[in-house]
Motif scaffolding. Structure first.
Motif, mmCIF file in Angstrom:
data_model
loop_
_atom_site.group_PDB
_atom_site.id
_atom_site.type_symbol
_atom_site.label_atom_id
_atom_site.label_comp_id
_atom_site.label_asym_id
_atom_site.label_seq_id
_atom_site.Cartn_x
_atom_site.Cartn_y
_atom_site.Cartn_z
ATOM 1 N N GLY A 88 3.779 -34.153 -26.138
ATOM 2 C CA GLY A 88 2.420 -34.473 -25.706
ATOM 3 C C GLY A 88 2.286 -34.512 -24.202
ATOM 4 N N SER A 89 3.276 -35.090 -23.535
ATOM 5 C CA SER A 89 3.251 -35.143 -22.078
ATOM 6 C C SER A 89 3.369 -33.756 -21.467
ATOM 7 C CB SER A 89 4.389 -36.018 -21.559
ATOM 8 O OG SER A 89 4.199 -37.346 -21.964
ATOM 9 N N ALA A 90 4.277 -32.949 -22.002
ATOM 10 C CA ALA A 90 4.447 -31.591 -21.477
ATOM 11 C C ALA A 90 3.181 -30.767 -21.671
ATOM 12 C CB ALA A 90 5.636 -30.917 -22.154
ATOM 13 N N LEU A 91 2.549 -30.917 -22.826
ATOM 14 C CA LEU A 91 1.306 -30.191 -23.091
ATOM 15 C C LEU A 91 0.198 -30.647 -22.151
ATOM 16 C CD1 LEU A 91 -0.138 -28.146 -24.896
ATOM 17 C CD2 LEU A 91 -0.622 -30.018 -26.485
ATOM 18 N N ILE A 129 0.544 -31.982 -19.175
ATOM 19 C CA ILE A 129 0.861 -31.524 -17.819
ATOM 20 C C ILE A 129 0.519 -30.049 -17.660
ATOM 21 C CG2 ILE A 129 2.783 -31.058 -16.247
ATOM 22 C CD1 ILE A 129 4.025 -33.710 -17.300
ATOM 23 N N ALA A 130 0.857 -29.249 -18.651
ATOM 24 C CA ALA A 130 0.560 -27.812 -18.575
ATOM 25 C C ALA A 130 -0.942 -27.553 -18.540
ATOM 26 C CB ALA A 130 1.197 -27.091 -19.758
ATOM 27 N N ILE A 131 -1.694 -28.219 -19.404
ATOM 28 C CA ILE A 131 -3.156 -28.047 -19.427
ATOM 29 C C ILE A 131 -3.761 -28.503 -18.112
ATOM 30 C CG2 ILE A 131 -5.297 -28.885 -20.473
ATOM 31 C CD1 ILE A 131 -3.785 -29.022 -23.144
ATOM 32 N N SER A 132 -3.331 -29.663 -17.643
ATOM 33 C CA SER A 132 -3.888 -30.224 -16.415
ATOM 34 C C SER A 132 -3.604 -29.339 -15.214
ATOM 35 C CB SER A 132 -3.323 -31.621 -16.175
ATOM 36 O OG SER A 132 -3.819 -32.144 -14.971
ATOM 37 N N PHE A 133 -2.365 -28.879 -15.082
ATOM 38 C CA PHE A 133 -2.033 -28.056 -13.918
ATOM 39 C C PHE A 133 -2.752 -26.720 -13.962
ATOM 40 C CE2 PHE A 133 0.503 -25.265 -11.250
ATOM 41 C CZ PHE A 133 0.510 -26.011 -10.079
ATOM 42 N N THR A 134 -2.894 -26.147 -15.148
ATOM 43 C CA THR A 134 -3.619 -24.882 -15.285
ATOM 44 C C THR A 134 -5.091 -25.048 -14.927
ATOM 45 O OG1 THR A 134 -2.111 -24.210 -17.040
ATOM 46 C CG2 THR A 134 -4.195 -23.028 -16.892
ATOM 47 N N THR A 135 -5.657 -26.181 -15.319
ATOM 48 C CA THR A 135 -7.078 -26.420 -15.080
ATOM 49 C C THR A 135 -7.369 -26.838 -13.642
ATOM 50 O OG1 THR A 135 -7.296 -27.125 -17.372
ATOM 51 C CG2 THR A 135 -9.085 -27.717 -15.886
ATOM 52 N N HIS A 136 -6.608 -27.792 -13.113
ATOM 53 C CA HIS A 136 -6.927 -28.402 -11.815
ATOM 54 C C HIS A 136 -6.081 -27.899 -10.648
ATOM 55 C CE1 HIS A 136 -9.486 -31.211 -13.933
ATOM 56 N NE2 HIS A 136 -8.482 -31.501 -14.750
ATOM 57 N N LYS A 137 -4.947 -27.231 -10.918
ATOM 58 C CA LYS A 137 -4.037 -26.751 -9.871
ATOM 59 C C LYS A 137 -3.603 -27.880 -8.938
ATOM 60 C CE LYS A 137 -4.483 -22.354 -10.981
ATOM 61 N NZ LYS A 137 -4.167 -22.196 -12.366
ATOM 62 N N SER A 138 -3.337 -29.048 -9.513
ATOM 63 C CA SER A 138 -2.933 -30.216 -8.735
ATOM 64 C C SER A 138 -1.765 -30.920 -9.422
ATOM 65 C CB SER A 138 -4.108 -31.192 -8.604
ATOM 66 O OG SER A 138 -3.671 -32.416 -8.068
ATOM 67 N N ILE A 139 -0.708 -31.146 -8.660
ATOM 68 C CA ILE A 139 0.454 -31.839 -9.216
ATOM 69 C C ILE A 139 0.125 -33.302 -9.481
ATOM 70 C CG2 ILE A 139 2.810 -32.591 -8.708
ATOM 71 C CD1 ILE A 139 3.180 -29.940 -7.224
ATOM 72 N N LEU A 140 -0.662 -33.920 -8.607
ATOM 73 C CA LEU A 140 -1.035 -35.324 -8.790
ATOM 74 C C LEU A 140 -1.794 -35.526 -10.099
ATOM 75 C CD1 LEU A 140 -1.131 -38.208 -7.758
ATOM 76 C CD2 LEU A 140 -3.258 -37.622 -6.579
ATOM 77 N N TRP A 179 -1.273 -37.597 -24.942
ATOM 78 C CA TRP A 179 -2.121 -37.163 -26.055
ATOM 79 C C TRP A 179 -3.591 -37.532 -25.860
ATOM 80 C CZ3 TRP A 179 -0.947 -33.394 -28.967
ATOM 81 C CH2 TRP A 179 0.369 -33.139 -29.299
ATOM 82 N N PHE A 180 -3.877 -38.609 -25.129
ATOM 83 C CA PHE A 180 -5.273 -38.965 -24.877
ATOM 84 C C PHE A 180 -5.955 -37.863 -24.067
ATOM 85 C CE2 PHE A 180 -3.296 -43.215 -25.336
ATOM 86 C CZ PHE A 180 -3.984 -43.592 -26.475
ATOM 87 N N TYR A 181 -5.250 -37.328 -23.071
ATOM 88 C CA TYR A 181 -5.829 -36.248 -22.272
ATOM 89 C C TYR A 181 -5.944 -34.963 -23.086
ATOM 90 C CZ TYR A 181 -6.687 -32.752 -18.745
ATOM 91 O OH TYR A 181 -7.239 -31.719 -18.047
ATOM 92 N N VAL A 182 -4.950 -34.670 -23.906
ATOM 93 C CA VAL A 182 -4.984 -33.450 -24.732
ATOM 94 C C VAL A 182 -6.186 -33.498 -25.680
ATOM 95 C CG1 VAL A 182 -3.778 -32.135 -26.504
ATOM 96 C CG2 VAL A 182 -2.507 -33.063 -24.558
ATOM 97 N N ILE A 183 -6.408 -34.626 -26.316
ATOM 98 C CA ILE A 183 -7.550 -34.763 -27.224
ATOM 99 C C ILE A 183 -8.871 -34.682 -26.450
ATOM 100 C CG2 ILE A 183 -8.732 -36.379 -28.781
ATOM 101 C CD1 ILE A 183 -5.874 -37.315 -29.622
ATOM 102 N N TYR A 184 -8.936 -35.359 -25.292
ATOM 103 C CA TYR A 184 -10.136 -35.290 -24.453
ATOM 104 C C TYR A 184 -10.442 -33.842 -24.056
ATOM 105 C CZ TYR A 184 -12.894 -35.405 -20.170
ATOM 106 O OH TYR A 184 -13.833 -35.158 -19.224
#
Length: 56
Positions: free
Chosen positions: A20-23, A25-36, A46-51
């Motif tokens: 869940g964490s890896a997924l 992180i991958a979605i977030s970095f692809t979308t926002h291009k930000s490591i933070l 999983w909360f972010y993945v579902i959101y």
């Protein structure tokens, strides 16, 4: 302790990052291009993945 009884402990993820964490992180970095943001979203995993799935 009883004789002849064996206890087995199963661990899915003992160390490292879960799926869940890896997924997240991958979605977030692809979308926002930000490591933070990737780290923050990885923490919520999983909360972010579902959101993300509900809002896209």
């Amino acid at each position: 302790m009883r004789r002849g009884v064996t206890y087995v402990r199963k661990e899915i993820v003992s160390k490292g990052v879960g799926f869940g964490s890896a997924l997240a992180i991958a979605i977030s970095f692809t979308t926002h291009k930000s490591i933070l943001w990737a780290i923050i979203h990885g923490f919520f995993s999983w909360f972010y993945v579902i959101y993300y799935a509900l809002t896209r």
